[in-house]
Write an enzyme that holds these catalytic residues in place. Sequence first.
Site, short mmCIF file in Angstrom:
data_model
loop_
_atom_site.label_atom_id
_atom_site.label_comp_id
_atom_site.label_asym_id
_atom_site.label_seq_id
_atom_site.Cartn_x
_atom_site.Cartn_y
_atom_site.Cartn_z
N HIS A 24 25.65 53.83 18.56
CA HIS A 24 26.08 54.18 19.92
C HIS A 24 26.78 55.54 19.86
CE1 HIS A 24 25.94 49.77 21.52
NE2 HIS A 24 24.78 50.40 21.64
N HIS A 53 27.85 43.04 17.42
CA HIS A 53 27.72 43.95 18.56
C HIS A 53 26.27 43.95 19.05
CE1 HIS A 53 29.11 47.05 21.14
NE2 HIS A 53 28.65 48.10 20.47
N ASP A 94 29.14 57.21 21.21
CA ASP A 94 30.59 57.47 21.12
C ASP A 94 31.09 57.40 19.68
OD1 ASP A 94 29.82 54.76 21.66
OD2 ASP A 94 31.91 54.18 21.97
N HIS A 95 30.27 56.90 18.76
CA HIS A 95 30.69 56.77 17.36
C HIS A 95 30.07 57.81 16.42
CE1 HIS A 95 32.84 52.96 18.09
NE2 HIS A 95 32.02 52.97 19.13
N HIS A 111 39.70 51.93 21.32
CA HIS A 111 38.39 51.85 21.98
C HIS A 111 38.54 51.29 23.40
CE1 HIS A 111 34.09 50.84 22.60
NE2 HIS A 111 33.86 51.76 21.70
ZN LIG Z 1 31.88 52.24 21.14
ZN LIG Z 2 29.00 50.25 20.60
#
Ligand SMILES: [Zn+2]
Ligand SMILES: [Zn+2]
Length: 301
Positions: free
Chosen positions: A62, A140, A64-65, A268
């Site tokens: 993802h 996840h 954002d990481h 987060h």
């Molecule tokens: Zn995230």
């Molecule tokens: Zn994620």
Amino acid sequence: MNLTILGSQGAIPKIGMYSTSLLLQISKYNILIDCCEGIQFQLRKNKIRLSRIEIILISHAHGDHYFGLIGLISTLSLLKRTKKLTVFCPTSVLKIIQAHIKFSQMKLNYELNLIGLTENKMINIFENDAFFIKSFPLNHSIYTNGFLIKEKFIKRKLILEKALHFDIDKIYFNKLTKGQNVLNSKGVEINYLDVTIEGDKPKSFAYCSDTAYNDDLINYVQDVDLLYCETTFLSNDQEKAINTLHSTTADAGKLAKKSNVKQLLIGHFSSRYDNYDLFLKEVSEIFPRVILSKEGKKIDI
Ligand SMILES: [Zn+2]
Ligand SMILES: [Zn+2]
């Protein structure tokens, strides 16, 4: 071991706030854990020299990481880095980086050691004399790893007066702290136990982002000194957490409590919230030793 928070937010960054990224300093190593968009600015702002980063751990694909990763890899080359850089990431991220390097015809001055993670169990991914790193599966919406970083053997502490009293040359002090007997200047064997005391207990840090709660996590993070667990949502948004496979404040508090960790760090946060005190309040009702992520905060572990 100490930790610097570089990003406290979830998928959508805010002004002055970045998506989840941490820098762990351990035994002269700098380990970047997740790599948000804008990571280069955050590293510079926190006076962390880009050239000092040896290892990068990416939890999942993802954006954002890992959105800051390609930029960082490129800048390190422009800065004439020659030292090897090792990146542990899911194979999906590995392919994205390789594709970018190929299509942009990027020429790197240094060895980029990309290691794709595929396991669905806890495994050792790195080890040296001072510490080891393990990856473990999180719960996840796509393949995601958590990381456990733990110090190994800590040297014993020398009692200088005793060492001098036994007439031991200082060149042998290091051996003594490693638990080895030595000969003194008269050729008499000196037991290390007589001139040293036990060193500090090895410290450990575990990182869980992004994940929904499940009991398996307890086995991976049991008894760590500091646990990072994401809290994307407050408890009244539990349904959103279930649908997106994220954790709430209650989930993080439960994990910390059941795992008997010393301290819990939460972060987060979803961009829907502005009042972070509510996160602290909700978690501390379940697990009181909780710290809130904030850009620039440093934590000694
Ligand atoms: Zn995230
Ligand atoms: Zn994620």
